[in-house]
Design a protein around this motif. Structure first.
Motif, PDB file in Angstrom:
ATOM      1  N   THR A  51      32.310   9.802  80.306  1.00 51.92           N
ATOM      2  CA  THR A  51      31.138   8.770  80.190  1.00 51.92           C
ATOM      3  C   THR A  51      31.112   7.835  79.186  1.00 51.92           C
ATOM      4  OG1 THR A  51      30.038   9.721  80.379  1.00 51.92           O
ATOM      5  CG2 THR A  51      30.736   8.902  82.683  1.00 51.92           C
ATOM      6  N   GLY A  52      30.391   9.013  77.862  1.00 52.56           N
ATOM      7  CA  GLY A  52      30.120   7.935  76.424  1.00 52.56           C
ATOM      8  C   GLY A  52      31.605   7.746  75.949  1.00 52.56           C
ATOM      9  N   VAL A  53      32.573   8.181  76.085  1.00 56.78           N
ATOM     10  CA  VAL A  53      33.691   7.648  75.359  1.00 56.78           C
ATOM     11  C   VAL A  53      34.239   5.994  76.060  1.00 56.78           C
ATOM     12  CG1 VAL A  53      36.293   7.000  74.993  1.00 56.78           C
ATOM     13  CG2 VAL A  53      34.632   9.678  74.244  1.00 56.78           C
ATOM     14  N   ILE A  54      33.845   6.517  77.766  1.00 52.95           N
ATOM     15  CA  ILE A  54      34.260   4.998  78.203  1.00 52.95           C
ATOM     16  C   ILE A  54      33.413   3.787  78.072  1.00 52.95           C
ATOM     17  CG2 ILE A  54      34.693   4.308  81.042  1.00 52.95           C
ATOM     18  CD1 ILE A  54      35.867   6.895  80.715  1.00 52.95           C
ATOM     19  N   LEU A  55      31.932   4.181  77.818  1.00 54.02           N
ATOM     20  CA  LEU A  55      30.623   3.460  77.670  1.00 54.02           C
ATOM     21  C   LEU A  55      30.804   3.349  76.185  1.00 54.02           C
ATOM     22  CD1 LEU A  55      27.331   5.409  78.918  1.00 54.02           C
ATOM     23  CD2 LEU A  55      29.135   2.767  78.862  1.00 54.02           C
ATOM     24  N   VAL A  56      31.386   3.502  75.446  1.00 59.92           N
ATOM     25  CA  VAL A  56      32.024   2.710  73.829  1.00 59.92           C
ATOM     26  C   VAL A  56      32.861   1.779  73.976  1.00 59.92           C
ATOM     27  CG1 VAL A  56      32.983   3.100  71.294  1.00 59.92           C
ATOM     28  CG2 VAL A  56      30.915   5.082  72.237  1.00 59.92           C
TER      29      VAL A  56
END
Ligand code: HEM
Length: 117
Positions: A51-56
């Motif tokens: 989710t962190g990578v997608i949020l970036v």
């Protein structure tokens, strides 16, 4: 797109709940030296990464400013967390210090996320 970003922030928070919640359920056992990395911790850590990578990506697609240093520090801490939880996932007892370190790094990441503006 904003709704999608909010959705992924929500999923990101479910990931923290799983990682930190799993840790908290083992605190008594940690005191006795019998704590183990429960599956919720591994799945929570993986959820944080995805989710962190997608949020970036979503934030960059919208041209919102992303604090790369803050994200880099969070990513570095999460890689240590994920590495430890993954490698030791089948061990029935994990050393007190190592187990505590994972909880400490998780909490550090929460405060980095909310206090580093
Ligand atoms: C244990 C690890 C992590 C924790 C506890 C954590 C915690 C949080 C929290 C509480 C938020 C919402 C607060 C806010 O929007 O200011 C957030 C947002 C965010 N996180 Fe994480 N995070 C972790 C790992 C990561 C990783 C590995 C990445 C990227 C590779 C990442 C990228 C983001 C992004 C892009 C946002 C929204 C934008 C921002 O406010 O910075 N996070 N994180």
């Amino acid at each position: 797109m904003d709704a999608l970003i909010h959705l992924f922030v929500g999923l990101h928070i479910i990931g923290i709940a799983s990682l930190l919640g799993g840790f908290l359920t083992q605190m008594k056992a940690m005191g006795q030296g019998t704590a183990r990395f429960v599956p919720a911790m591994l799945h929570g850590a993986l959820t944080m990464l995805v989710t962190g990578v997608i949020l970036v990506g979503l934030n960059q697609a919208e041209d919102y400013t992303v604090n790369n240093v803050k994200i880099g520090v969070k990513l570095a801490l999460l890689i240590v967390i994920l590495g430890l939880v993954y490698v030791k996932r089948d061990e029935e007892k994990v050393d007190k210090g190592l187990f505590g370190l994972v909880g400490l790094l998780t909490m550090a990441n929460v405060f980095i996320a909310v206090m580093w503006t």
